[in-house]
Write a protein that holds these residues in place. Structure first.
Motif, PDB file in Angstrom:
ATOM      1  N   GLY A 172       0.819  -1.205   0.000  1.00 39.25           N
ATOM      2  CA  GLY A 172       0.000   0.000   0.000  1.00 39.25           C
ATOM      3  C   GLY A 172       0.851   1.251   0.000  1.00 39.25           C
ATOM      4  N   ILE A 173       1.848   1.278   0.871  1.00 35.37           N
ATOM      5  CA  ILE A 173       2.750   2.436   0.925  1.00 35.37           C
ATOM      6  C   ILE A 173       3.522   2.558  -0.388  1.00 35.37           C
ATOM      7  CG2 ILE A 173       4.786   3.370   2.088  1.00 35.37           C
ATOM      8  CD1 ILE A 173       3.762   2.025   4.655  1.00 35.37           C
ATOM      9  N   TYR A 174       3.955   1.422  -0.945  1.00 36.47           N
ATOM     10  CA  TYR A 174       4.704   1.433  -2.215  1.00 36.47           C
ATOM     11  C   TYR A 174       3.861   2.049  -3.335  1.00 36.47           C
ATOM     12  CZ  TYR A 174       6.669  -0.461  -6.531  1.00 36.47           C
ATOM     13  OH  TYR A 174       7.167  -0.585  -7.802  1.00 36.47           O
ATOM     14  N   LEU A 212       1.255   4.063  -3.024  1.00 37.69           N
ATOM     15  CA  LEU A 212       0.989   5.479  -2.745  1.00 37.69           C
ATOM     16  C   LEU A 212       2.158   6.342  -3.198  1.00 37.69           C
ATOM     17  CD1 LEU A 212      -0.672   5.410   0.806  1.00 37.69           C
ATOM     18  CD2 LEU A 212      -1.711   6.259  -1.303  1.00 37.69           C
ATOM     19  N   VAL A 213       3.356   5.872  -2.930  1.00 35.84           N
ATOM     20  CA  VAL A 213       4.544   6.649  -3.305  1.00 35.84           C
ATOM     21  C   VAL A 213       4.761   6.620  -4.818  1.00 35.84           C
ATOM     22  CG1 VAL A 213       7.058   6.788  -3.061  1.00 35.84           C
ATOM     23  CG2 VAL A 213       5.621   6.295  -1.058  1.00 35.84           C
ATOM     24  N   LYS A 214       4.557   5.470  -5.451  1.00 40.56           N
ATOM     25  CA  LYS A 214       4.866   5.333  -6.873  1.00 40.56           C
ATOM     26  C   LYS A 214       3.808   5.945  -7.777  1.00 40.56           C
ATOM     27  CE  LYS A 214       5.960   1.932 -10.447  1.00 40.56           C
ATOM     28  NZ  LYS A 214       6.186   0.501 -10.758  1.00 40.56           N
ATOM     29  N   TYR A 215       2.544   5.827  -7.427  1.00 41.75           N
ATOM     30  CA  TYR A 215       1.495   6.231  -8.356  1.00 41.75           C
ATOM     31  C   TYR A 215       0.860   7.566  -7.983  1.00 41.75           C
ATOM     32  CZ  TYR A 215       2.002   1.486 -10.141  1.00 41.75           C
ATOM     33  OH  TYR A 215       2.509   0.330 -10.673  1.00 41.75           O
ATOM     34  N   LEU A 238      -6.407  -0.211   5.769  1.00 47.20           N
ATOM     35  CA  LEU A 238      -6.540   1.122   5.166  1.00 47.20           C
ATOM     36  C   LEU A 238      -5.424   1.376   4.165  1.00 47.20           C
ATOM     37  CD1 LEU A 238      -7.550   3.279   8.292  1.00 47.20           C
ATOM     38  CD2 LEU A 238      -9.032   2.389   6.487  1.00 47.20           C
ATOM     39  N   LEU A 239      -4.189   1.025   4.536  1.00 43.66           N
ATOM     40  CA  LEU A 239      -3.068   1.216   3.607  1.00 43.66           C
ATOM     41  C   LEU A 239      -3.230   0.325   2.375  1.00 43.66           C
ATOM     42  CD1 LEU A 239      -0.080   1.424   6.117  1.00 43.66           C
ATOM     43  CD2 LEU A 239      -0.926   3.253   4.624  1.00 43.66           C
ATOM     44  N   GLY A 240      -3.734  -0.895   2.571  1.00 49.82           N
ATOM     45  CA  GLY A 240      -3.936  -1.782   1.429  1.00 49.82           C
ATOM     46  C   GLY A 240      -4.941  -1.228   0.433  1.00 49.82           C
ATOM     47  N   TYR A 241      -6.069  -0.706   0.923  1.00 44.63           N
ATOM     48  CA  TYR A 241      -7.076  -0.127   0.019  1.00 44.63           C
ATOM     49  C   TYR A 241      -6.575   1.171  -0.614  1.00 44.63           C
ATOM     50  CZ  TYR A 241     -10.632  -3.466   1.531  1.00 44.63           C
ATOM     51  OH  TYR A 241     -11.344  -4.615   1.746  1.00 44.63           O
ATOM     52  N   LEU A 242      -5.850   1.980   0.140  1.00 41.19           N
ATOM     53  CA  LEU A 242      -5.297   3.215  -0.429  1.00 41.19           C
ATOM     54  C   LEU A 242      -4.307   2.895  -1.546  1.00 41.19           C
ATOM     55  CD1 LEU A 242      -4.732   5.247   2.868  1.00 41.19           C
ATOM     56  CD2 LEU A 242      -6.276   5.887   1.001  1.00 41.19           C
ATOM     57  N   GLY A 243      -3.491   1.853  -1.346  1.00 38.73           N
ATOM     58  CA  GLY A 243      -2.532   1.471  -2.372  1.00 38.73           C
ATOM     59  C   GLY A 243      -3.210   0.976  -3.641  1.00 38.73           C
ATOM     60  N   GLN A 244      -4.250   0.159  -3.507  1.00 42.29           N
ATOM     61  CA  GLN A 244      -4.980  -0.300  -4.691  1.00 42.29           C
ATOM     62  C   GLN A 244      -5.603   0.871  -5.438  1.00 42.29           C
ATOM     63  OE1 GLN A 244      -7.536  -3.847  -4.592  1.00 42.29           O
ATOM     64  NE2 GLN A 244      -6.790  -4.261  -2.523  1.00 42.29           N
ATOM     65  N   ALA A 245      -6.193   1.806  -4.695  1.00 41.16           N
ATOM     66  CA  ALA A 245      -6.819   2.967  -5.339  1.00 41.16           C
ATOM     67  C   ALA A 245      -5.788   3.823  -6.049  1.00 41.16           C
ATOM     68  CB  ALA A 245      -7.568   3.794  -4.292  1.00 41.16           C
ATOM     69  N   ALA A 246      -4.600   3.979  -5.460  1.00 40.92           N
ATOM     70  CA  ALA A 246      -3.544   4.756  -6.103  1.00 40.92           C
ATOM     71  C   ALA A 246      -3.136   4.111  -7.425  1.00 40.92           C
ATOM     72  CB  ALA A 246      -2.347   4.878  -5.168  1.00 40.92           C
ATOM     73  N   TYR A 247      -3.063   2.788  -7.453  1.00 39.19           N
ATOM     74  CA  TYR A 247      -2.738   2.091  -8.697  1.00 39.19           C
ATOM     75  C   TYR A 247      -3.850   2.263  -9.725  1.00 39.19           C
ATOM     76  CZ  TYR A 247      -1.833  -1.754 -11.930  1.00 39.19           C
ATOM     77  OH  TYR A 247      -1.613  -2.498 -13.059  1.00 39.19           O
ATOM     78  N   SER A 299      -3.165  -7.022  -9.704  1.00 36.99           N
ATOM     79  CA  SER A 299      -2.610  -6.116 -10.701  1.00 36.99           C
ATOM     80  C   SER A 299      -1.742  -5.044 -10.062  1.00 36.99           C
ATOM     81  CB  SER A 299      -3.744  -5.447 -11.491  1.00 36.99           C
ATOM     82  OG  SER A 299      -4.524  -6.419 -12.166  1.00 36.99           O
ATOM     83  N   SER A 300      -2.042  -4.700  -8.811  1.00 40.30           N
ATOM     84  CA  SER A 300      -1.285  -3.638  -8.147  1.00 40.30           C
ATOM     85  C   SER A 300      -0.007  -4.140  -7.497  1.00 40.30           C
ATOM     86  CB  SER A 300      -2.162  -2.976  -7.069  1.00 40.30           C
ATOM     87  OG  SER A 300      -2.464  -3.890  -6.034  1.00 40.30           O
ATOM     88  N   ILE A 301       0.253  -5.454  -7.532  1.00 41.53           N
ATOM     89  CA  ILE A 301       1.463  -6.016  -6.942  1.00 41.53           C
ATOM     90  C   ILE A 301       2.615  -5.908  -7.947  1.00 41.53           C
ATOM     91  CG2 ILE A 301       2.517  -8.095  -5.968  1.00 41.53           C
ATOM     92  CD1 ILE A 301       0.301  -6.910  -4.272  1.00 41.53           C
ATOM     93  N   PRO A 302       3.785  -5.422  -7.544  1.00 42.34           N
ATOM     94  CA  PRO A 302       4.950  -5.378  -8.452  1.00 42.34           C
ATOM     95  C   PRO A 302       5.272  -6.764  -8.987  1.00 42.34           C
ATOM     96  CG  PRO A 302       5.378  -4.119  -6.453  1.00 42.34           C
ATOM     97  CD  PRO A 302       4.089  -4.840  -6.229  1.00 42.34           C
TER      98      PRO A 302
END
Length: 835
Positions: free
Chosen positions: A297-299, A301-304, A370-379, A394-397
């Motif tokens: 999730g953090i990854y 958020l930072v990347k996308y 929360l971080l997991g859902y935020l990360g998916q939404a960012a992707y 799909s959001s996993i590197p």
């Protein structure tokens, strides 16, 4: 609830002020019942002590005025006065080391949070299948909806409110029902006794508007048969949804290809090893899973795109519905999937403490989700076209895909057992409270009584799970069925917790109504969404829930009819007097334990024994195994005794009380020893009561001791000394008839000691008689009572009683299986009652 201490004073226990209660001044005295209530004269009844307390304060508006009374006393309460109070949750009573706390946290992850923890695998996929993305605003709006669903339902409702409505560490719909039954007589099975209230401590409430409202609600519930039935139906509906949830959870995990038939078989096969072992084994895997959710999730958020953090502004929910209208409403069923497993936190509470569940969720589970859902939404902000497929994977590197895929498989496997353990707990509670056929229950932990395994239910859930996995193929159908089961439980829990707030917590009405309107309104909104799509195949979960509901309701209905019929057909005391102390037959040496379900009166099955057998034992004890609406009954208060006939008959009643969390581990020798020791203790206390009466009033004729005297404890509580079970001692000049025709059964007493009183001689004679009877042997007399509908009954009643209930009763676990008694010590007689 704070534990209160009690100190014994003389022969009676001085009850703490918390044992007192506030009642309406004109409360009826019918609550005080005994075995002589229909046959003996008024001089043998207990005195009304409430009027003696406040007779000087009478006024015209007595109905609404509250007075403080001491605990009500009936003859069962002679030994119950020294009750120390029920034990609390074992986890709350122990001071764990740091290593034990970490181990407990891992078990909590493995048992409770697997379901809600794996929801990121499919939540966005189901949502955007129903409401396709038309722009980045839709992603933020859907994310905002998920975030606030997570905050409002699992966090605010369950963690901050519902978990506190536990019943001494037990959770679930039946724990709430038990809590309500303990404070109001709402159980449909009419076997409640005033002495049951002595098992647990009650907090004394200061008179207030909330207390008066609580008493009015209590009175309304107790006086309305329709409300009692409605309450039971709500509880049964919630429990049936818990069982349905335990079936659909593995099917949901299987739909995302994380589980297979082989995994299901493995999952249900390891259940027998127990919650602690399985939870500890899979806990580390869930910990890695939650850390992975947070890390990726953090990854992302930072990347996308970290602008998705604006989703914490709830206005985006309004914009989402404004743009998508009906489609947004359709996707509410998918959104609810993020909160699946919330009920598991409450239903699985018996395995862990409230504090451990709360802390684990607040400080680990919720932040990672929360971080997991935020990360998916960012992707998805940059790749909206992948939303309707596997948004999570799909959001996993790409470099971490296969390790995460493996971890997700394991997590999904673990998730599907969260509601299975909750199902075991709810079924055990419902069985103890007379709402489910008796089944074999295995306790998998010697240390913690709440950890159980039910083989029949385990393999039944496996079979139904396999059917669901093989038959339902659409992710939308499974998600819809999942939502129906979850929302059914949530709505029933909301209603029951509201009753607890009004009746037991007695908090401000504005707070109660706010809780009810907000959460029930929210859940009804979600429910309307999933019901709209029920025709797509998810209706099968409703059918399954209805079948489970009918099984529980039919069992409760049949048990209630059977008990009421036994009460109507019980033997009269006049008949026993006509038979005399020899009961019209030969009294053979030994003790006969006659098992029955009546808590008062002489069961009709005893008359069947008298007419079919040439002899009956010299001592008869009617044993009633009774489950009371508390989790645990301490061993010291297990047995309550009462004389059923005059002393020369040697007939007693024993109620063996168990909580729905108790384990009946005693073999028959241990049970007999505990029972005889308790009987001897009862007889000694009985003699002590007589001594208190005679020593305290030397100038009063013995016939005047009819219940007018009272004892005032230091805290102001009033106790009656005119206990009905002392009535047979009042005429000590009459010879005591020995209920035996065998000379060897007559106790050999030492030469009379002039210093011993008549009471002491009588006590020693009876104790010697009991020991002799015990040496001659103990026989278990089991009466199997079946019911059949009368010929003039309605067709539906005949169908339910003669076929459905008869089938359940024939295939449930018989009482003989719980006794572990050699067949040489058993005697069985059957009777059929027409209802």
């Amino acid at each position: 609830m704070a534990e209160e201490e009690e100190d014994e004073i003389g022969g009676l226990a001085s009850m703490d002020s918390t044992e007192s209660r506030w009642v309406f001044q004109d409360e009826d005295d019918s609550e005080i019942e005994d075995d002589y209530d229909e046959d003996d004269d008024a001089s043998q009844r207990t005195a009304n002590t409430a009027d003696a307390l406040d007779s000087e304060d009478e006024d015209d508006n007595a109905e609404q005025r509250l007075i403080r009374t001491g605990p009500r006393i009936d003859s069962f309460d002679v030994e119950a006065l020294e009750v120390p109070g029920a034990a609390r949750n074992e986890y709350e009573l122990q001071d764990f080391s740091m290593g034990r706390r970490i181990s407990l946290a891992f078990q909590t992850l493995g048992v409770v949070f697997g379901d809600v923890g794996t929801s990121p695998l499919y939540t966005f996929s189901v949502m955007f299948n129903k409401a396709p993305i038309n722009g980045t605003e839709d992603v933020i709006g859907a994310l905002s909806l998920v975030l606030y669903t997570l905050i409002l339902i699992p966090l605010v409702k369950y963690v901050l409110v519902v978990l506190w409505a536990n019943d001494d560490g037990e959770g679930g719909t039946f724990a709430l029902y038990s809590l309500i039954c303990r404070h109001a007589k709402v159980s449909l099975l009419p076997n409640q006794l005033p002495s049951d209230a002595r098992i647990s401590s009650f907090r004394l409430k200061v008179p207030s508007a909330e207390l008066e409202r609580s008493l009015k609600i209590k009175e309304r519930l107790e006086n309305s048969q329709a409300l009692k039935k409605l309450l039971l139906m709500l509880v049964l509906a919630g429990t049936s949804m818990v069982i349905a949830d335990g079936v659909i959870t593995p099917a949901m995990s299987g739909e995302v290809r994380m589980i297979s038939v082989a995994f299901l078989v493995i999952l249900f096969s390891v259940q027998k090893f127990g919650t602690s072992k399985v939870g500890l084994a899979v806990g580390p895997a869930l910990f890695i899973w939650f850390c992975s959710l947070a890390g990726f999730g953090i990854y992302n958020l930072v990347k996308y795109d970290n602008s998705v953090l604006t989703a914490f502004n709830p206005v985006h929910i309004y914009y989402f519905f404004k743009r998508n209208s009906t489609k947004a409403w359709y996707c509410l069923g998918g959104c609810l999937l993020c909160a699946t497993g919330s009920e598991a936190m409450f239903a699985d509470l018996c395995y862990f403490s409230v504090r451990s569940v709360q802390l684990t969720f607040v400080f680990l589970v919720l932040p990672c989700l929360l971080l997991g859902y935020l990360g998916q939404a960012a992707y998805l902000m940059e790749n909206p076209g992948l939303a309707a497929e596997q948004a999570f994977f799909s959001s996993i590197p790409s470099g971490a895909f296969w390790p995460v895929f493996l971890i997700a498989n394991v997590a999904a496997l673990i998730a599907s057992r969260a509601m299975t353990t909750a199902t075991f707990s709810c079924i055990k509670q419902s069985t103890a409270l007379g709402c489910f056929p008796r089944l074999k229950i295995i306790h998998t932990s010697r240390k913690f009584m709440g950890q159980i395994y039910i083989p029949v239910i385990n393999w039944f859930l496996l079979a139904v799970c396999l059917v669901f996995v093989c038959c339902i193929t659409s992710i939308n159908e499974i998600g819809n069925a999942y939502g129906i089961a979850e929302l059914g439980i949530m709505m029933m829990t909301t209603i029951l917790v509201t009753i607890v707030m009004l009746l037991i917590w007695q908090i401000n009405i504005v707070i109660v109504l706010s809780f009810l309107v907000f959460f029930l309104g929210l859940e009804l909104t979600f429910f309307s969404s999933v019901l709209w799509s029920v025709a797509d195949g998810s209706w099968i979960i409703l059918v399954f829930a209805v079948i489970m509901f009918l099984i529980m309701y039919i069992w409760n209905y049949g048990s209630k009819l059977k008990y009421e019929t036994e009460v109507k057909q019980k033997l009269s005391m006049d008949l026993m007097r006509e038979l005399g102390s020899d009961l019209g037959t030969i009294r053979a040496p030994g003790i006969g334990l006659l098992y029955n379900e009546l808590v008062k009166g002489i069961p009709a099955i005893f008359g069947h024994f008298l007419t079919t057998l040439p002899a009956i034992h010299s001592m008869i004890i009617f044993v009633c195994i009774k489950y009371v609406p508390v989790p645990v009954v301490p061993q010291s208060e297990r047995f309550l005794f009462r004389r059923v006939c005059p002393k020369g008959y040697h007939i007693f009643r024993c109620i063996a009380r168990y909580g729905y969390k108790d384990v009946r581990k005693e073999n028959h020798q241990t049970f007999e020893q505990l029972l005889i020791e308790s009987l001897e203790k009862f007889i000694r206390r009985e003699a002590q009561e007589r001594s208190l009466e005679s020593d305290g009033d030397g100038d009063t004729d013995s016939e005047d001791l009819s219940g007018s005297r009272v004892l005032i404890a230091p805290n102001g509580s009033v106790y009656s000394l005119g206990v009905p079970l002392l009535s047979e001692f009042r005429d000590t000049s009459k010879p005591i008839l020995e209920a035996s025709t065998s000379e060897e059964m007559r106790p050999v007493l030492p030469p009379a000691d002039p210093a011993m009183s008549d009471t002491e001689h009588s006590l020693e004679r009876e104790l010697s008689f009991i020991r002799k009877a015990k040496e001659s042997g103990v026989v278990y007399l089991l009466g199997h009572g079946d019911i059949r509908a009368r010929k003039d009954s309605w067709f539906i009643k005949k169908l339910v009683i003669n076929y459905f209930y008869a089938f359940l009763r024939k295939n449930c676990r018989r009482g003989i299986a719980n006794l572990s008694v050699p067949h040489s010590n058993l005697m069985q007689v059957g009777m059929t009652y027409m209802v």
